[in-house]
Design an enzyme around this catalytic site. Structure first.
Site, PDB file in Angstrom:
ATOM      1  N   SER A 121       0.822  -1.208   0.000  1.00  0.00           N
ATOM      2  CA  SER A 121       0.000   0.000   0.000  1.00  0.00           C
ATOM      3  C   SER A 121       0.857   1.258   0.000  1.00  0.00           C
ATOM      4  O   SER A 121       0.343   2.334  -0.284  1.00  0.00           O
ATOM      5  CB  SER A 121      -0.968   0.002   1.185  1.00  0.00           C
ATOM      6  OG  SER A 121      -0.310  -0.319   2.351  1.00  0.00           O
ATOM      7  N   HIS A 142      -3.646  -3.821  -5.372  1.00  0.00           N
ATOM      8  CA  HIS A 142      -3.838  -3.320  -4.017  1.00  0.00           C
ATOM      9  C   HIS A 142      -5.264  -3.541  -3.533  1.00  0.00           C
ATOM     10  O   HIS A 142      -6.192  -2.854  -3.977  1.00  0.00           O
ATOM     11  CB  HIS A 142      -3.461  -1.831  -3.954  1.00  0.00           C
ATOM     12  CG  HIS A 142      -3.531  -1.252  -2.575  1.00  0.00           C
ATOM     13  ND1 HIS A 142      -3.966   0.027  -2.313  1.00  0.00           N
ATOM     14  CD2 HIS A 142      -3.232  -1.783  -1.375  1.00  0.00           C
ATOM     15  CE1 HIS A 142      -3.924   0.254  -1.017  1.00  0.00           C
ATOM     16  NE2 HIS A 142      -3.487  -0.842  -0.419  1.00  0.00           N
ATOM     17  N   GLU A 154      -7.081  -1.816  -6.585  1.00  0.00           N
ATOM     18  CA  GLU A 154      -6.325  -0.916  -7.465  1.00  0.00           C
ATOM     19  C   GLU A 154      -5.312  -1.744  -8.253  1.00  0.00           C
ATOM     20  O   GLU A 154      -4.506  -2.472  -7.647  1.00  0.00           O
ATOM     21  CB  GLU A 154      -5.604   0.142  -6.627  1.00  0.00           C
ATOM     22  CG  GLU A 154      -6.558   1.057  -5.878  1.00  0.00           C
ATOM     23  CD  GLU A 154      -5.859   2.059  -4.961  1.00  0.00           C
ATOM     24  OE1 GLU A 154      -6.360   3.185  -4.846  1.00  0.00           O
ATOM     25  OE2 GLU A 154      -4.822   1.723  -4.356  1.00  0.00           O
ATOM     26  N   ASN A 192      -5.546   5.874  -0.998  1.00  0.00           N
ATOM     27  CA  ASN A 192      -4.793   6.467   0.108  1.00  0.00           C
ATOM     28  C   ASN A 192      -4.327   7.886  -0.203  1.00  0.00           C
ATOM     29  O   ASN A 192      -4.037   8.664   0.705  1.00  0.00           O
ATOM     30  CB  ASN A 192      -3.603   5.583   0.490  1.00  0.00           C
ATOM     31  CG  ASN A 192      -4.048   4.385   1.300  1.00  0.00           C
ATOM     32  OD1 ASN A 192      -5.152   4.371   1.861  1.00  0.00           O
ATOM     33  ND2 ASN A 192      -3.219   3.368   1.352  1.00  0.00           N
TER      34      ASN A 192
HETATM   35  P1  NAI Z   1       0.289  -9.524   8.227  1.00  0.00           P
HETATM   36  O1  NAI Z   1       1.385  -9.158   9.146  1.00  0.00           O
HETATM   37  O2  NAI Z   1      -1.070  -9.810   8.750  1.00  0.00           O
HETATM   38  O3  NAI Z   1       0.754 -10.832   7.396  1.00  0.00           O
HETATM   39  C1  NAI Z   1       1.982 -10.946   6.750  1.00  0.00           C
HETATM   40  C2  NAI Z   1       2.303 -12.439   6.596  1.00  0.00           C
HETATM   41  O4  NAI Z   1       3.440 -12.542   5.751  1.00  0.00           O
HETATM   42  C3  NAI Z   1       2.649 -13.134   7.908  1.00  0.00           C
HETATM   43  O5  NAI Z   1       1.899 -14.327   8.032  1.00  0.00           O
HETATM   44  C4  NAI Z   1       4.154 -13.443   7.755  1.00  0.00           C
HETATM   45  O6  NAI Z   1       4.522 -14.661   8.387  1.00  0.00           O
HETATM   46  C5  NAI Z   1       4.296 -13.544   6.268  1.00  0.00           C
HETATM   47  N1  NAI Z   1       5.646 -13.251   5.770  1.00  0.00           N
HETATM   48  C6  NAI Z   1       6.481 -12.258   6.160  1.00  0.00           C
HETATM   49  N2  NAI Z   1       7.610 -12.310   5.423  1.00  0.00           N
HETATM   50  C7  NAI Z   1       7.474 -13.337   4.548  1.00  0.00           C
HETATM   51  C8  NAI Z   1       8.295 -13.866   3.504  1.00  0.00           C
HETATM   52  N3  NAI Z   1       9.492 -13.337   3.235  1.00  0.00           N
HETATM   53  N4  NAI Z   1       7.835 -14.899   2.794  1.00  0.00           N
HETATM   54  C9  NAI Z   1       6.622 -15.440   3.066  1.00  0.00           C
HETATM   55  N5  NAI Z   1       5.800 -14.988   4.043  1.00  0.00           N
HETATM   56  C10 NAI Z   1       6.224 -13.944   4.762  1.00  0.00           C
HETATM   57  O7  NAI Z   1       0.240  -8.379   7.115  1.00  0.00           O
HETATM   58  P2  NAI Z   1      -1.019  -7.839   6.273  1.00  0.00           P
HETATM   59  O8  NAI Z   1      -1.758  -6.840   7.054  1.00  0.00           O
HETATM   60  O9  NAI Z   1      -1.731  -9.004   5.699  1.00  0.00           O
HETATM   61  O10 NAI Z   1      -0.260  -7.032   5.119  1.00  0.00           O
HETATM   62  C11 NAI Z   1       0.440  -7.683   4.090  1.00  0.00           C
HETATM   63  C12 NAI Z   1       0.745  -6.710   2.979  1.00  0.00           C
HETATM   64  O11 NAI Z   1      -0.451  -6.131   2.498  1.00  0.00           O
HETATM   65  C13 NAI Z   1       1.656  -5.542   3.340  1.00  0.00           C
HETATM   66  O12 NAI Z   1       2.456  -5.239   2.222  1.00  0.00           O
HETATM   67  C14 NAI Z   1       0.679  -4.426   3.605  1.00  0.00           C
HETATM   68  O13 NAI Z   1       1.233  -3.157   3.410  1.00  0.00           O
HETATM   69  C15 NAI Z   1      -0.370  -4.708   2.546  1.00  0.00           C
HETATM   70  N6  NAI Z   1      -1.687  -4.173   2.851  1.00  0.00           N
HETATM   71  C16 NAI Z   1      -2.213  -4.265   4.099  1.00  0.00           C
HETATM   72  C17 NAI Z   1      -3.476  -3.756   4.371  1.00  0.00           C
HETATM   73  C18 NAI Z   1      -4.062  -3.863   5.739  1.00  0.00           C
HETATM   74  O14 NAI Z   1      -5.043  -3.142   6.019  1.00  0.00           O
HETATM   75  N7  NAI Z   1      -3.567  -4.727   6.619  1.00  0.00           N
HETATM   76  C19 NAI Z   1      -4.274  -3.084   3.320  1.00  0.00           C
HETATM   77  C20 NAI Z   1      -3.648  -3.115   2.021  1.00  0.00           C
HETATM   78  C21 NAI Z   1      -2.396  -3.605   1.826  1.00  0.00           C
END
Ligand code: NAI
Length: 506
Positions: A121, A142, A154, A192
């Site tokens: 994001s 996104h 997006e 955003n």
């Molecule tokens: P989260 O922290 O809930 O989940 C991330 C997951 O990725 C975890 O299970 C972790 O173990 C895993 N992980 C970390 N490094 C890894 C790797 N190298 N290889 C494989 N797995 C790996 O994060 P969330 O909230 O799901 O966000 C994920 C992405 O989505 C980020 O880039 C965030 O900016 C983006 N995003 C998040 C939003 C939100 O509201 N939470 C909205 C839109 C985008």
């Protein structure tokens, strides 16, 4: 129609990854969920399975459909398991280096035709793609949280992304039941970026002491129809997320004044007062319910003075009609009598300046916000200048509350709260169009679905009149001397040539 991608890998089984996996499996794709933490995969599958079971219980999915969905959502613990995938969606930690090295590894395992996308994001799609052999096959995709409910995505083209890749991703979004919007790779993309106006202007207003948080929230909910006031929204999103987004977009745009952060959120973040999830943000929460300070009561007034309305008041005829309907005694002379309550209705200017320029007695001058048609709002907003007498303020408050409509009285500032916030939102949206980040249509779709605004920002500009919005901005610039209010050329052109030309090619 055949599925745009029938074999899909999701990397990262967190909040976002599991949501994307769910809708992809529902669309009929075979989905592999991969994560470095094996237990995260299991937890995510359990959570999605539970969602489907609940939908079955409610009769929204048949047992056969649920069985089919479940059979299509697999876990993967080795990258080699993903070798046949046509699409890989990355939703891991928001760190540029980690994302880059993940994609470098993925490119080694996947066929050259595979499309790789990031759910970032805040990072640049182009910057992530710079590490890749095949940047033409790479894009931003996104989604918003929670993915199954937030039905917009997006599709972001990096510098080298092939247009056909974006089209295929858009088709797949539609197949997953989502609405795709296409955006250029710019900070904050569409949602955003467009969302910067609401909170930052509200923070600016509160930092000037114009009104308290709760009053600002009430005014924006009741006058414009936002579901949540800006401070309620900050509490829900939590400042440990939103303050960083504000700062990141500001710095990525090289300190563009329109996106300037505010010391209020920096302080609150430092103090741990980040929002509902910790029990205290702008509001305090008891058992999950915000403790909202009571509204000041309508004053009891014995005698209502006659009312004189400035000839320069915005929507003057409507204001006069409203006063008549409220039973006010209206003065028709060219200047107010010595006892008259004097009403002004400026756009963008403060009440003090208007009283001085129009040579009115500031002690009897009260302002009313007439940007929005009175019939279209649930609240009237009055502003007093530092010299306004208490009896005049109370008389105006009581008069405008006569028909039971809510009234807020705020302190003087350039523009009223709604004027400032609406003008800022419309201006930022106009600049998104000016920069060609997306089409006006996609902007409207993205904001209504992604931010749940009562209408798209351009529709908002149309509704309240581009010339009015421009007047607010020009006058705010005069009052504050602050370039944050400088109108986007896109908006200026529309203000100059007509009211209904938001959706043209320009
Ligand atoms: P989260 O922290 O809930 O989940 C991330 C997951 O990725 C975890 O299970 C972790 O173990 C895993 N992980 C970390 N490094 C890894 C790797 N190298 N290889 C494989 N797995 C790996 O994060 P969330 O909230 O799901 O966000 C994920 C992405 O989505 C980020 O880039 C965030 O900016 C983006 N995003 C998040 C939003 C939100 O509201 N939470 C909205 C839109 C985008």
């Amino acid at each position: 129609m055949t599925l745009a991608f029938s074999k899909v890998a999701i990397i990262g089984a967190g909040a976002m990854g599991r949501g994307i996996a769910q809708i992809a499996a529902q669309a009929g794709s075979q989905v592999w969920l991969y994560d470095t933490q094996a237990e995260a995969i299991q937890k995510a599958r359990d959570a999605v399975f539970l969602q489907w079971d609940k939908l079955q219980e409610k009769g929204r999915l048949t047992p056969e459909a649920v069985a089919g969905h479940k059979s299509r959502l697999l876990g993967a613990t080795r990258m080699q398991d993903l070798a046949e995938c046509e699409l890989v969606v990355e939703a891991i930690v928001e760190k540029l280096d980690i994302k880059k090295s993940l994609f470098t590894e993925l490119e080694k395992v996947l066929p050259p035709t595979a499309v790789l996308v990031t759910n970032t994001s805040s990072l640049s799609v182009t910057a992530i793609a710079a590490a890749l052999q095949r940047p033409a096959q790479f894009a931003g995709y996104h989604f918003f949280n929670p993915v199954p409910l937030m039905k917009v995505v997006e599709v972001i083209a990096g510098l080298k992304t092939d247009a056909s890749v974006c089209q295929r991703l858009s088709d797949f979004a539609t197949q997953m039941g989502h609405t795709p919007v296409q955006a250029q790779d710019t900070p904050g993309f569409i949602v955003n970026h467009a969302g910067r106006g609401y909170g930052t202007e509200a923070l600016r207003i509160v930092s000037e002491g114009v009104a308290d948080f709760a009053t600002i929230d009430r005014i924006l909910r009741d006058q414009v129809g936002f579901k949540l006031g800006p401070f309620e929204l900050f509490d829900l999103t939590a400042l440990d997320v939103s303050h960083h987004v504000i700062e990141s977009i500001y710095h990525q745009y090289y300190e563009e004044p329109r996106y300037r952060p505010n010391v209020i959120t920096a302080q609150r973040l430092a103090g741990g007062v980040v929002g509902k999830k910790v029990g205290e943000g702008f509001y305090k929460y008891v058992d999950g319910a915000a403790q909202v300070p009571a509204e000041p009561p309508v004053p009891v007034v014995d005698n209502t003075p006659p009312v004189w309305v400035s000839p320069r008041a915005a929507r003057r005829m409507e204001l006069l009609q409203l006063l008549k309907d409220l039973g006010a005694k209206i003065e028709t002379g060219s200047s107010p009598s010595p006892e008259a309550l004097t009403l002004v209705a400026p756009l963008g200017f403060d009440i003090t300046t208007v009283a001085v320029v129009e040579r009115l007695d500031p002690a009897r001058t009260v302002g009313i916000d007439m940007l929005i048609d009175d019939a279209a709002t649930k609240r009237r907003v009055l502003a007093v200048n530092p010299a306004t007498r208490a009896d005049m303020r109370d008389a105006a408050h009581a008069l405008f509350a006569r028909d039971g409509k809510a009234v807020s009285v705020i302190r003087d500032s350039g523009g009223f709260i709604t004027q400032r916030v609406v003008a800022t939102i419309v201006n930022i949206a106009s600049d998104i169009c000016q920069q060609r980040i997306c089409t006006p249509e996609d902007l409207e779709t993205a904001v209504t679905l992604g931010l749940a605004y009562p209408m798209g920002p351009l529709a908002m500009g149309n509704r309240y009149g581009p010339t009015n919005v421009l007047e607010v901005l020009f006058n705010l610039q005069t009052v504050y001397g602050d370039p944050r209010y400088r109108p986007s050329p896109w908006l200026r052109r529309r203000g100059a040539i007509g009211l209904s030309l938001m959706h043209t090619e320009d």
